[in-house]
Structure formats: structure tokens, C-alpha cells
Design a protein around this motif. Structure first.
Motif, PDB file in Angstrom:
ATOM      1  N   ASP A 288       0.837  -1.208   0.000  1.00  0.00           N
ATOM      2  CA  ASP A 288       0.000   0.000   0.000  1.00  0.00           C
ATOM      3  C   ASP A 288       0.867   1.252   0.000  1.00  0.00           C
ATOM      4  N   ILE A 289       0.303   2.335  -0.528  1.00  0.00           N
ATOM      5  CA  ILE A 289       0.940   3.640  -0.464  1.00  0.00           C
ATOM      6  C   ILE A 289       0.648   4.235   0.916  1.00  0.00           C
ATOM      7  N   VAL A 290       1.682   4.630   1.602  1.00  0.00           N
ATOM      8  CA  VAL A 290       1.520   5.123   2.972  1.00  0.00           C
ATOM      9  C   VAL A 290       0.940   6.528   2.944  1.00  0.00           C
ATOM     10  N   THR A 291      -0.166   6.720   3.691  1.00  0.00           N
ATOM     11  CA  THR A 291      -0.796   8.032   3.809  1.00  0.00           C
ATOM     12  C   THR A 291      -0.326   8.722   5.083  1.00  0.00           C
ATOM     13  N   ARG A 292      -0.695  10.022   5.201  1.00  0.00           N
ATOM     14  CA  ARG A 292      -0.313  10.765   6.396  1.00  0.00           C
ATOM     15  C   ARG A 292      -0.973  10.181   7.633  1.00  0.00           C
ATOM     16  N   ASP A 293      -2.218   9.760   7.490  1.00  0.00           N
ATOM     17  CA  ASP A 293      -2.930   9.186   8.630  1.00  0.00           C
ATOM     18  C   ASP A 293      -2.285   7.883   9.075  1.00  0.00           C
ATOM     19  N   GLN A 294      -1.884   7.017   8.123  1.00  0.00           N
ATOM     20  CA  GLN A 294      -1.231   5.754   8.464  1.00  0.00           C
ATOM     21  C   GLN A 294       0.144   5.995   9.078  1.00  0.00           C
ATOM     22  N   ARG A 295       0.854   6.944   8.524  1.00  0.00           N
ATOM     23  CA  ARG A 295       2.163   7.280   9.087  1.00  0.00           C
ATOM     24  C   ARG A 295       2.021   7.728  10.538  1.00  0.00           C
ATOM     25  N   GLU A 296       0.983   8.546  10.818  1.00  0.00           N
ATOM     26  CA  GLU A 296       0.789   9.016  12.189  1.00  0.00           C
ATOM     27  C   GLU A 296       0.441   7.856  13.121  1.00  0.00           C
ATOM     28  N   GLN A 297      -0.380   6.944  12.671  1.00  0.00           N
ATOM     29  CA  GLN A 297      -0.734   5.799  13.508  1.00  0.00           C
ATOM     30  C   GLN A 297       0.495   4.945  13.819  1.00  0.00           C
ATOM     31  N   LEU A 298       1.365   4.733  12.826  1.00  0.00           N
ATOM     32  CA  LEU A 298       2.597   3.967  13.066  1.00  0.00           C
ATOM     33  C   LEU A 298       3.490   4.666  14.084  1.00  0.00           C
ATOM     34  N   GLU A 299       3.565   5.996  13.983  1.00  0.00           N
ATOM     35  CA  GLU A 299       4.378   6.741  14.935  1.00  0.00           C
ATOM     36  C   GLU A 299       3.794   6.677  16.336  1.00  0.00           C
ATOM     37  N   LYS A 300       2.476   6.861  16.455  1.00  0.00           N
ATOM     38  CA  LYS A 300       1.841   6.845  17.775  1.00  0.00           C
ATOM     39  C   LYS A 300       1.983   5.482  18.441  1.00  0.00           C
ATOM     40  N   LEU A 301       1.932   4.420  17.645  1.00  0.00           N
ATOM     41  CA  LEU A 301       2.079   3.072  18.201  1.00  0.00           C
ATOM     42  C   LEU A 301       3.548   2.694  18.435  1.00  0.00           C
ATOM     43  N   GLY A 302       4.468   3.573  18.048  1.00  0.00           N
ATOM     44  CA  GLY A 302       5.893   3.311  18.267  1.00  0.00           C
ATOM     45  C   GLY A 302       6.491   2.315  17.311  1.00  0.00           C
ATOM     46  N   LEU A 303       5.799   2.048  16.198  1.00  0.00           N
ATOM     47  CA  LEU A 303       6.311   1.060  15.258  1.00  0.00           C
ATOM     48  C   LEU A 303       7.426   1.611  14.377  1.00  0.00           C
ATOM     49  N   LEU A 304       7.599   2.924  14.355  1.00  0.00           N
ATOM     50  CA  LEU A 304       8.667   3.529  13.568  1.00  0.00           C
ATOM     51  C   LEU A 304       9.850   3.936  14.426  1.00  0.00           C
TER      52      LEU A 304
END
Length: 768
Positions: A288-304
Motif C-alpha cells: 500500500d501507499i503510505v498516507t499521512r494518517d497511516q504514518r501518524e498511527q505507526l508513529e503513535k504506536l511506536g512502530l517507527l
């Protein structure tokens, strides 16, 4: 040989008496004795650091140094490897393609900055928030401009110029009018002209009386034909719209300050948006193409964020400790001289530096794994140390290199590193010419290429472009490996006091200044060194030492005798023995000084430290028994330490073998010259050997060799080197074989028979 403690054979009576002075030539016992006492005083400082703590002679400081080395190795390798495969960090920028599927590891509710910003931007961008002010001056100005241009158009209509010229004149005034419309406008008769211009005037007044904004302008102009006087024909309505549209301008000016205030108020009125993510919920899927919303969710969950995998970290550090422990055990058991000296720093640098550089290079360019010259470590080790240590280094670097391949390590990385390192080291083992470095580079190229092809076949990923890429990178790897090894081994060897085979071959040349001096000024000693070099080289090869180093070291071991060659019996051909008129202590000091003089000459000539050590150790701490006993017989006050060589005792296999070969050759030569080796054929104590009757001298030669070697063993001279009892037995056998070939009996050739007398010829003069 009396005078150098190599024979007990009596010396001929002196004819010429030569007394050495006690000052100028350094042969007097006073100054040398003071030097020895000062050296012993220096050695007695901090004795607890120099006192061996075990049977192998290791001091506490040496053990501490080995432990510090192991700790430093573990820290450097751990720091280089652990972050590589135990800390994961995902970088997925907005718009990138996800390389795997991410799911929420836990349920979490958070305030979404992205969604809140989107809502607030949506509220602030409402066009209803814009505030406009009517520009009344513009409305009147446009109406007046229309009336003025209409009079100009009337004049153009009445002009006598051509139609085309009048069309261009009309378009110069009504810029938005097409050529067809301008021609139709000029061809209208007077009644229709008046109807069209009046309709245009009405459109302009009606439109400018309302609200015209920039955004509405295009649409208003498009709607003008439909709003024109319906009594007109469609063509005339279009002409009226074209006339009016040229003068319709936005009559509303936006109040930007008031509009911005309203937008800010609308933005502030939107509350923060809360987002709840459920455990196991898919955040982004692979591909999938990463969206801003998905990027934020990954950051909030600490996955990045960097994630430390503690189990992987523990396993990685455990492997690092195993590697370091393996190296430490090898050094302690089989390479004591490496960690006793400064070479241990070179070894640590050789192992760690390539891994650190590989960490930096492969982190940003993983495909360069086939081009990285990891084999340099093992190849430098085999050139500077030995093949066994190089194999250990190859194993350590291969495992460490494999751990750089990610969690769990990479078999391809490890296999590639080990294969290239071992092949390169085998080719360079005992390299004696520069061309060998070139062949080692070629071997590394072939090894890397074949290894890469095998792993591509395993992964079913071999194609022509991939094969070409591996071949190119492998060629770069082999070339760089050969260049780095050849370019650095000499510098590193000199910096850390290591002698290479190429350097040894250069030192063995007879034109070397010290060897030339030895051959010219002490020919007996030079011949003795040649024989001892053959003897020691053969024995060292049997016990697993370095034959080339042994041969070269023996050539220099007696260079100290060049300062006073006639004081040593091998150089006293047809001369009196000067020691017969010297005090025994003076004679002993002269003999001892050939060691210290040799060390000084070797250091002045910048010989490798390993050869200097051989010069210093080749007599160990042996007692010069001949002069010691002579002093006792004279009733002098005798100190045994004044008749001993300063040492130290031999520290290596090579040094131990050289001591034995030096002593044995001198003793056998003295016995042969004194006629004590009887080569009359008689059955030996063991009878026949290989079906032939053994000469009686064989047993005598063996007895003499056993006696000399056993004396060195019993006196403890071999306690600090790595020679075992089995090695000593092999050395004895080798000495017997070599010396038996040197001192074998020769056939006494009978004198040539006298030639028979020829009859005298009578020469007759020619007749007439």
C-alpha cells in the motif's frame, strides 16, 4: 671450542700475547659488569609484575593485558554488530510503498494531529467566510469606458478603409472579440447596430450593479448570451455579450484581514479529533501507499521508533563473547608471544577494523557485500603471523561479518567472508615473492564469484545482469584486497616489530652489510653460521617452526664477533690463542660481550626485533664453564654470575633450536678436529640399519649430540620456549642425520702412478 665454550679441546700454546684494554674496546670486566648489575637492578623493580604465576611463565601484567585486550575486542565487536541486527527501525515516509504489513500491537486512543488539521482546514476554507467590499468607482469607470469605446466603434464603421483593417481596429478596442464577431458587428445596419449596442449596455449595467468576484467572472461572462435581450437573434445576442463582457470586471475587493479573522475563528472552533486503534487492527498493508494518517498511527504506536529485540541482543552478544573467548584461549595456549608483545594491538586492529568499516558501508549499501575486502584480515594475519592464527581470524571475522546480515545472521555473508579469507590466506602462506599477492587477489575474485553464484542459485535469483554485477563486485574485491594487503603489510610489520618473509629473503642476501662484514672479518664464524643455519633450519621444520626465519636469524646470531674476531677459536687459524695469557674473568667477559655487541650492531643496523631477540637469546644464561673452572683452579674469588651469559633464555621454538644447533655444531666440529669421532667401520650398538653396516662414529656422534642437548635441558635453558620432549627427540634425530652427512669419512684417494718413461726420439737433420 675453548673461548666460546664450544669445545673442551686443549688449545695450542700462545706465540703472541694480546691483552685487551679495559676501557677503549669495552672488553674489560669492570664496565660490562656494571652494565649487567644495572640491568639486573632494573629488572628487579616491581618484581610482582615480572614474576611468573604459572608454569608457562606468564606474569600478572601479561595476564591483565590479555584480559584487557579481550574486553576491548568484545566491546568493539559488540558495538559494531549489535545495533545492526538487534535494533530495528522502519522508515516509511508518506507516499512510500510499505514493504510489509503493520498491525497495531495494542489498543490505543490518541489525539490525531493529522485528522484534526484536516478538519480545521476544511472549516477554514469555507468560501462563505470571505468578506468583500464593493468598488463603486470601478463600476462607473467601466460604464464610461464603454460609452467612449462605442463612439470609436461608430467611427470605425463609417470609415472608408478596407474591411480587414476595420476588423483589426475593432479587435484593438474589444480585445476579447473574435475576427468573425468583429466582421459581423461592422456589417450590421443602423437599426440592428443600435439594438445590439443597447442590449450590451443593459448587460453591462445589470451585471456591474450586482456582485462580481474574481471566482465568478468566468461564469458570469459565459452566461451573458442567455441574459441578453430575448428579442434579438442569437447572433446579435452573442455580439451584445461579446461587447459587454469586455468591460465586466470584478467589482468586489476581498477584505483579507477580516477574512483571515473569520478563518482563524472557524479553525479554532473545530475540537481535536480522537482516534481509537484496536489491537490487531491493520494499519497498512504490504504494497500500500503510505498516507499521512497511516504514518501518524505507526508513529503513535511506536512502530517507527528504534526497537531493541532483547533476545536477539542477548544472542548476538553471546556469540561475540564466544568468538572473543575462542581467540583469547588460542592466544593463551598457542600464541603466547603475540599477547606478550605489542603485536596484540595489531591483531586487534586487524580483526576489528574491517568489521567496523563493514558496519558503516553495508548499512547504506548492502549490495556491496561482494565488494567488501573482508579477506584482508586473514591475509594480513598470515603474512605477519602464521597460518594457524590466520585461520582463527578468518573464523572470527566470518561469524562477525555474517551477523551484519540482520537478525539471526546471514549464511551468505558468513560463507563469503570465510571462503575468501581462507583461500587468500592459503595462497599467501609463506609468500616469498610479490607475484603471490597478485595470485591471492585472483583467488579471492574466483572464490567470491563462485560463492555469490551458489547463493543466487539457492535463491533462484541468478540472471545475466545479476551475474555481471557479482563478477564486477568480485573483481573489485579481489583487486582491493591484494592492494591493501601488499600495501600495508610491510608498514604494519615495521611498526609493530614483525618480520615478514620478503624482508627475511632480503636480509639473507650475502651483500647485506653485516653479513659481508662477517664473511670478510670473521670467516670462521661465517662458515660456522652457515652450517648452523642448515642444521637449525632442518630441525625447525621438523618441530613446526619457521625455517626461513631460523636460517636468516642464525646468519646474524654471531655478528658480535666481528668486533674482536681473533678472540674466538674458529677465527684463530695458525694463530696463538690469546686467552691463554688473559685472566679467566676477562676471557669470559670477552666471550659474553659478543652477545651484547651483536645486539648493539643489530639494533644499529635496524634489524627486525625478532632477529635481535635471537642474538640476545642464542646462549641463554649458560655458564661459560671452561673459564669458570679455570678460575676455580687458579684459586680466584669467583662469582658464578660473572661467567654466565646475560640471557634471557630462548623464548620461542626457533630460539631454542638455534641454541641447540649452535652448541651441537661447535661440539661436534671440535670433536671431529680433535679426532674423537672415529669413523672406522664397525657394527653399531643397534647393528645394521637399512641392510648396511653402520659406522661406529654414528653412535659416538649421537652420544655427543645427546650429551650437549641433555645438558641444555637439565640446566633449564629450554624452560621458557615451546619445545616439548617429542620435539627435542626429533631435533636430536635431525642433528644426527645432518651432521653425519657433514662429518662423514672420506675416501683416501691413492696417489697417481708415475708415468712410464718415454724412449728418446732421434731427430735427423734433413739431407743436403
Amino acid at each position: 671450542m675453548v673461548g666460546s665454550q664450544r669445545s673442551s679441546a686443549p688449545l695450542p700454546p700462545p706465540i703472541v700475547t694480546v691483552l685487551p684494554g679495559k676501557g677503549g674496546n669495552g672488553a674489560g670486566p669492570g664496565r660490562s659488569g656494571d652494565k649487567q648489575r644495572r640491568a639486573r637492578q632494573r629488572a628487579n623493580r616491581m618484581p610482582w609484575l615480572r614474576r611468573p604465576i604459572n608454569a608457562e611463565g606468564n606474569t600478572p601484567w601479561q595476564i591483565i593485558r590479555l584480559l584487557l585486550f579481550s574486553l576491548a575486542m568484545a566491546l568493539v565487536l559488540g558495538a559494531a554488530i549489535a545495533p545492526w541486527n538487534t535494533v530495528s527501525q522502519v522508515d516509511l515516509p508518506v507516499g512510500a510503498v510499505a514493504n510489509r504489513t503493520f498491525k497495531a500491537p495494542r489498543t490505543m486512543t490518541y489525539t490525531s494531529d493529522v485528522r484534526t488539521q484536516e478538519k480545521r482546514d476544511e472549516a477554514a476554507n469555507d468560501d462563505r467566510l470571505r468578506v468583500f467590499n464593493r468598488n463603486t468607482t470601478l463600476v462607473a469607470a467601466q460604464q464610461n469606458q464603454y460609452d467612449s469605446d462605442l463612439r470609436k466603434l461608430a467611427e470605425i464603421r463609417g470609415s472608408s478603409t478596407s474591411l480587414d483593417d476595420r476588423v483589426k481596429a475593432v479587435q484593438g478596442i474589444i480585445t476579447d472579440m473574435t475576427t468573425d464577431e468583429a466582421r459581423q458587428l461592422l456589417l450590421l445596419d443602423a437599426p440592428r447596430w443600435g439594438a445590439v449596442t443597447n442590449a450590451a449596455k443593459q448587460l453591462l449595467d445589470q451585471t456591474m450593479a450586482g456582485t462580481v468576484t474574481i471566482e465568478q467572472l468566468a461564469q458570469i461572462k459565459d452566461d451573458l448570451p442567455q441574459r441578453a435581450d430575448p428579442t434579438l437573434a442569437q447572433t446579435e445576442r452573442n455580439l451584445a455579450a461579446a461587447l459587454a463582457g469586455n468591460y465586466i470586471k470584478p467589482n468586489q475587493v476581498e477584505d483579507t484581514a477580516e477574512t483571515a479573522k473569520r478563518r482563524d475563528a472557524a479553525r479554532a472552533a473545530v475540537p481535536p479529533v480522537k482516534v481509537t486503534v484496536q489491537e490487531g487492527q491493520t494499519i497498512v498493508r504490504d504494497g500500500d501507499i503510505v498516507t499521512r494518517d497511516q504514518r501518524e498511527q505507526l508513529e503513535k504506536l511506536g512502530l517507527l521508533q528504534p526497537q531493541v529485540h532483547w533476545s536477539v541482543l542477548a544472542g548476538t552478544l553471546g556469540l561475540v563473547l564466544i568468538l572473543v573467548a575462542m581467540l583469547t584461549a588460542y592466544l593463551y595456549r598457542f600464541a603466547r608471544l603475540v599477547w606478550h608483545g605489542r603485536q596484540i594491538m595489531l591483531l586487534g586492529l586487524t580483526i576489528c577494523l574491517p568489521i567496523v568499516l563493514a558496519r558503516l558501508v553495508l548499512s547504506s549499501h548492502p549490495t556491496w557485500v561482494y565488494a567488501f575486502p573482508i579477506a584482508v584480515s586473514a591475509m594480513l594475519t598470515v603474512v605477519l603471523f602464521n597460518l594457524q592464527l590466520a585461520t582463527v581470524v578468518a573464523i572470527i571475522d566470518a561469524v562477525a561479518f555474517g551477523l551484519l546480515g540482520g537478525p539471526g545472521g546471514s549464511l551468505a555473508y558468513a560463507t563469503l567472508a570465510f571462503a575468501a579469507s581462507v583461500v587468500g590466506a592459503f595462497i599467501l602462506w609463506r609468500a616469498d615473492r610479490i607475484l603471490t599477492f597478485l595470485w591471492s587477489g585472483v583467488a579471492v575474485i574466483i572464490t567470491v564469484l563462485l560463492t555469490g553464484i551458489c547463493f543466487r542459485l539457492i535463491n533462484n535469483a541468478l540472471d545475466v545482469p545479476g551475474l555481471a554485477q557479482i563478477a564486477l563486485l568480485a573483481s573489485f574485491n579481489g583487486g582491493l584486497t591484494a592492494v591493501l594487503t601488499f600495501g600495508s603489510f610491510s608498514f604494519l610489520g615495521g611498526l609493530f616489530g614483525i618480520t615478514t618473509h620478503l624482508q627475511l629473503l632480503e636480509l639473507a642476501h650475502p651483500n647485506q652489510p653485516l653479513l659481508y662484514k662477517l664473511a670478510r672479518e670473521a670467516p670462521g664464524t661465517y662458515h660456522h653460521s652457515i652450517v648452523v643455519s642448515n642444521l637449525a633450519e632442518s630441525a625447525v621444520e621438523r618441530v613446526g617452526g619457521d625455517p626461513l626465519f631460523t636460517r636468516v636469524a642464525v646468519l646474524y646470531h654471531d655478528i658480535g664477533k666481528t668486533l674482536r674476531p681473533t678472540f674466538f677459536i674458529e677465527n684463530q687459524a695458525n694463530r696463538d690463542n690469546v686467552h691463554d695469557v688473559l685472566d679467566p674473568q676477562q676471557s669470559a667477559q670477552i666471550i659474553i660481550d659478543h652477545v651484547t655487541d651483536g645486539v648493539r650492531l643489530a639494533q644499529k643496523a635496524h634489524l627486525p626485533s625478532s632477529i635481535v631477540d635471537i642474538v640476545r637469546q642464542h646462549h641463554g644464561t649458560m655458564l661459560i664453564r671452561y673459564f669458570y673452572n679455570k678460575a676455580l683452579q687458579q684459586g680466584d674469588e669467583v662469582r658464578e654470575e660473572d661467567f654466565r651469559y646475560p640471557g634471557p633464555k630462548p623464548q620461542t621454538k626457533e630460539a631454542g633450536v638455534i641454541m641447540l644447533a649452535d652448541s651441537v655444531e661447535a661440539a661436534v666440529r671440535a670433536a671431529a678436529q680433535a679426532g674423537k669421532l672415529d669413523f672406522a667401520e664397525e657394527p653399531s650398538r643397534n647393528g645394521k640399519v637399512n641392510g648396511a653396516v653402520r659406522r661406529g662414529a654414528g653412535s659416538k656422534l649421537q652420544d655427543l649430540i645427546n650429551q650437549v642437548i641433555d645438558d641444555r635441558v637439565k640446566s633449564g635453558q629450554l624452560d621458557e620456549c615451546d619445545l616439548t620432549l617429542r620435539d627435542i627427540d626429533r631435533i636430536k634425530q635431525t642433528f644426527v642425520q645432518v651432521l653425519d652427512g657433514i662429518y662423514h669419512p672420506r675416501i683416501e684417494y691413492p696417489p697417481a702412478p708415475a708415468a712410464p718413461a718415454r724412449p728418446k726420439e732421434v731427430t735427423q737433420a734433413p739431407a743436403g
